[in-house]
Design an enzyme around this catalytic site. Structure first.
Site, mmCIF file in Angstrom:
data_model
loop_
_atom_site.group_PDB
_atom_site.id
_atom_site.type_symbol
_atom_site.label_atom_id
_atom_site.label_comp_id
_atom_site.label_asym_id
_atom_site.label_seq_id
_atom_site.Cartn_x
_atom_site.Cartn_y
_atom_site.Cartn_z
ATOM 1 N N MET A 30 0.845 -1.201 0.000
ATOM 2 C CA MET A 30 0.000 0.000 0.000
ATOM 3 C C MET A 30 0.881 1.252 0.000
ATOM 4 O O MET A 30 0.434 2.347 0.351
ATOM 5 C CB MET A 30 -0.934 -0.017 1.215
ATOM 6 C CG MET A 30 -1.908 -1.193 1.170
ATOM 7 S SD MET A 30 -3.390 -0.948 2.124
ATOM 8 C CE MET A 30 -2.710 -0.700 3.747
ATOM 9 N N GLY A 31 2.145 1.081 -0.392
ATOM 10 C CA GLY A 31 3.034 2.235 -0.495
ATOM 11 C C GLY A 31 3.608 2.659 0.849
ATOM 12 O O GLY A 31 3.611 1.882 1.809
ATOM 13 N N LEU A 33 6.730 3.092 1.364
ATOM 14 C CA LEU A 33 7.668 1.975 1.438
ATOM 15 C C LEU A 33 8.817 2.260 2.397
ATOM 16 O O LEU A 33 9.367 3.351 2.431
ATOM 17 C CB LEU A 33 8.219 1.680 0.040
ATOM 18 C CG LEU A 33 7.156 1.377 -1.025
ATOM 19 C CD1 LEU A 33 7.835 1.066 -2.355
ATOM 20 C CD2 LEU A 33 6.245 0.244 -0.606
ATOM 21 N N HIS A 37 9.813 -3.357 3.021
ATOM 22 C CA HIS A 37 9.206 -3.584 1.704
ATOM 23 C C HIS A 37 10.302 -3.867 0.672
ATOM 24 O O HIS A 37 10.159 -4.741 -0.185
ATOM 25 C CB HIS A 37 8.442 -2.338 1.234
ATOM 26 C CG HIS A 37 7.205 -2.038 2.009
ATOM 27 N ND1 HIS A 37 7.074 -0.942 2.821
ATOM 28 C CD2 HIS A 37 6.021 -2.690 2.080
ATOM 29 C CE1 HIS A 37 5.867 -0.921 3.352
ATOM 30 N NE2 HIS A 37 5.211 -1.967 2.933
ATOM 31 N N GLN A 61 -10.268 -2.582 2.653
ATOM 32 C CA GLN A 61 -9.775 -3.260 3.855
ATOM 33 C C GLN A 61 -9.701 -2.338 5.072
ATOM 34 O O GLN A 61 -9.214 -2.747 6.122
ATOM 35 C CB GLN A 61 -8.424 -3.918 3.577
ATOM 36 C CG GLN A 61 -7.254 -2.968 3.364
ATOM 37 C CD GLN A 61 -6.009 -3.708 2.903
ATOM 38 O OE1 GLN A 61 -5.925 -4.185 1.781
ATOM 39 N NE2 GLN A 61 -5.013 -3.810 3.783
ATOM 40 N N LYS A 151 5.414 -9.896 9.193
ATOM 41 C CA LYS A 151 4.900 -9.097 10.303
ATOM 42 C C LYS A 151 3.378 -9.210 10.383
ATOM 43 O O LYS A 151 2.823 -9.351 11.463
ATOM 44 C CB LYS A 151 5.310 -7.628 10.169
ATOM 45 C CG LYS A 151 4.833 -6.808 11.369
ATOM 46 C CD LYS A 151 5.198 -5.363 11.239
ATOM 47 C CE LYS A 151 4.387 -4.633 10.220
ATOM 48 N NZ LYS A 151 2.972 -4.387 10.594
ATOM 49 N N ASP A 152 2.735 -9.162 9.216
ATOM 50 C CA ASP A 152 1.274 -9.357 9.183
ATOM 51 C C ASP A 152 1.012 -10.854 9.103
ATOM 52 O O ASP A 152 0.580 -11.372 8.067
ATOM 53 C CB ASP A 152 0.681 -8.642 7.980
ATOM 54 C CG ASP A 152 0.803 -7.136 8.127
ATOM 55 O OD1 ASP A 152 0.195 -6.579 9.032
ATOM 56 O OD2 ASP A 152 1.544 -6.534 7.334
ATOM 57 N N GLN A 155 -2.410 -12.100 8.082
ATOM 58 C CA GLN A 155 -2.650 -11.842 6.655
ATOM 59 C C GLN A 155 -1.990 -12.922 5.806
ATOM 60 O O GLN A 155 -2.601 -13.473 4.882
ATOM 61 C CB GLN A 155 -2.112 -10.459 6.275
ATOM 62 C CG GLN A 155 -2.086 -10.202 4.787
ATOM 63 C CD GLN A 155 -1.754 -8.763 4.436
ATOM 64 O OE1 GLN A 155 -2.621 -7.906 4.501
ATOM 65 N NE2 GLN A 155 -0.516 -8.502 4.063
ATOM 66 N N SER A 187 7.116 -0.770 10.217
ATOM 67 C CA SER A 187 5.739 -0.687 9.747
ATOM 68 C C SER A 187 5.475 0.715 9.222
ATOM 69 O O SER A 187 6.026 1.699 9.731
ATOM 70 C CB SER A 187 4.788 -0.971 10.918
ATOM 71 O OG SER A 187 3.489 -0.524 10.615
HETATM 72 O O1 PAF Z 1 -0.046 -5.752 3.531
HETATM 73 C C1 PAF Z 1 -0.509 -4.834 2.805
HETATM 74 O O2 PAF Z 1 0.153 -3.833 2.554
HETATM 75 C C2 PAF Z 1 -1.910 -4.975 2.235
HETATM 76 O O3 PAF Z 1 -2.761 -5.604 3.127
HETATM 77 C C3 PAF Z 1 -1.928 -5.678 0.871
HETATM 78 C C4 PAF Z 1 -1.464 -7.113 0.953
HETATM 79 C C5 PAF Z 1 -1.058 -4.918 -0.116
HETATM 80 C C6 PAF Z 1 -3.366 -5.694 0.330
HETATM 81 O O4 PAF Z 1 -3.875 -4.411 0.184
#
Ligand code: PAF
Length: 283
Positions: A30-31, A33, A37, A61, A151-152, A155, A187
């Protein structure tokens, strides 16, 4: 690095790469960065010929009271970082490109049970937004491999389960957690931490490591351990969202004979909600 804002032109370019036999790696973001990332991009470069990164702040989300509007959008800096990392393609669609029929009526991808707990319990609908956008991005990019940060953890587990359940032809790879020197997991939301809180926020990581060491040392009283860790975090001045010892694959509460365990925690600072986790293998 080539930048694409439209699905059709990205698809055309990637089709040529595929016809040339290139293996395609994908890093969705989601940028805003940061180094973690960029490490995901580097990881994707190790096993793929071409790496595509996406930047899309996915409204689907975010909950109603969450930070979608003020989520940091730093496109020019992000582009420079990706160029420096020799990323090949950047996909940067707008909302209309990703949700041409509007977000409200968007077809959804739902991964039940695993998404109702932990972060899903305090962020209703969050994972539905993630699985839906990641499915769309996978359909657009059609990567051989996609790399997500550890970290997530929830997810990553949910996306792995979704890919398995829906027979998606993509390898899901985990990128290590990158940490500041005191242990704080990197983060995009760390920018919300105040100077006053900053020296104490690594308590989450310290408590996760402490619990992991206690389990390695033979403790099986998981509920007591969770309560002790919560107390440590509260004593450092933060409100705990959850702190759980879970089965690494299913995210169910860990059973005493589980060998693959992940300890996950989330806590609130004054303006941020921070998450972190530690996995351990007892076999
Ligand atoms: O982890 C993220 O940055 C977001 O949840 C993702 C996987 C890009 C989906 O929008």
């Amino acid at each position: 690095m080539q930048i694409f804002h439209h699905i059709a032109s990205l698809r055309d370019a990637l089709k040529q790469e595929r016809l040339a036999g290139k293996r395609i790696g994908f890093v969705p973001t989601m940028g805003n960065l940061h180094d973690a990332h960029i490490e995901l991009v580097k990881k994707a470069q190790q096993t793929n010929d071409i790496v595509v990164c996406s930047i899309f702040v996915n409204g689907l989300q975010f909950g109603l009271n969450e930070d979608w509007d003020k989520y940091p959008r730093t496109f020019q800096t992000d582009c420079q970082r990706l160029r420096d990392a020799n990323c090949d393609y950047l996909f940067h669609p707008d909302d209309r490109e990703m949700y041409p029929n509007g977000m409200d009526t968007q077809t959804r991808v739902i991964c039940p049970t695993m998404t109702d707990v932990l972060c899903g319990a305090s962020r209703p609908g969050h994972f539905e937004g993630v699985t839906t956008v990641v499915t769309k991005l996978f359909n657009i990019v059609q990567p051989d491999e996609a790399v997500f940060g550890l970290k997530d953890y929830q997810q990553l587990a949910v996306i792995r389960r979704m890919a398995e359940d829906l027979c998606m032809p993509v390898q899901i790879t985990a990128g290590e957690i990158h940490r500041e020197t005191d242990g704080l997991a990197m983060s995009s939301r760390n920018g919300y931490i105040t100077e006053e809180e900053r020296p104490r926020v690594n308590q989450l990581n310290q408590s996760l490591n402490w619990v992991a060491e206690e389990i390695k040392g033979g403790r099986k009283d998981f509920e007591v351990l969770e309560a002790e860790a919560k107390q440590q975090i509260e004593e450092a001045g933060f409100r705990v969202d959850y702190f759980t010892i879970s089965d690494s694959k299913t995210l169910d509460p860990a059973a005493v004979d589980d060998t693959e365990i992940t300890v996950l925690g989330a806590m609130y600072t004054s303006a941020a909600r921070l998450i972190d986790n530690v996995s351990l293998s007892l076999s």
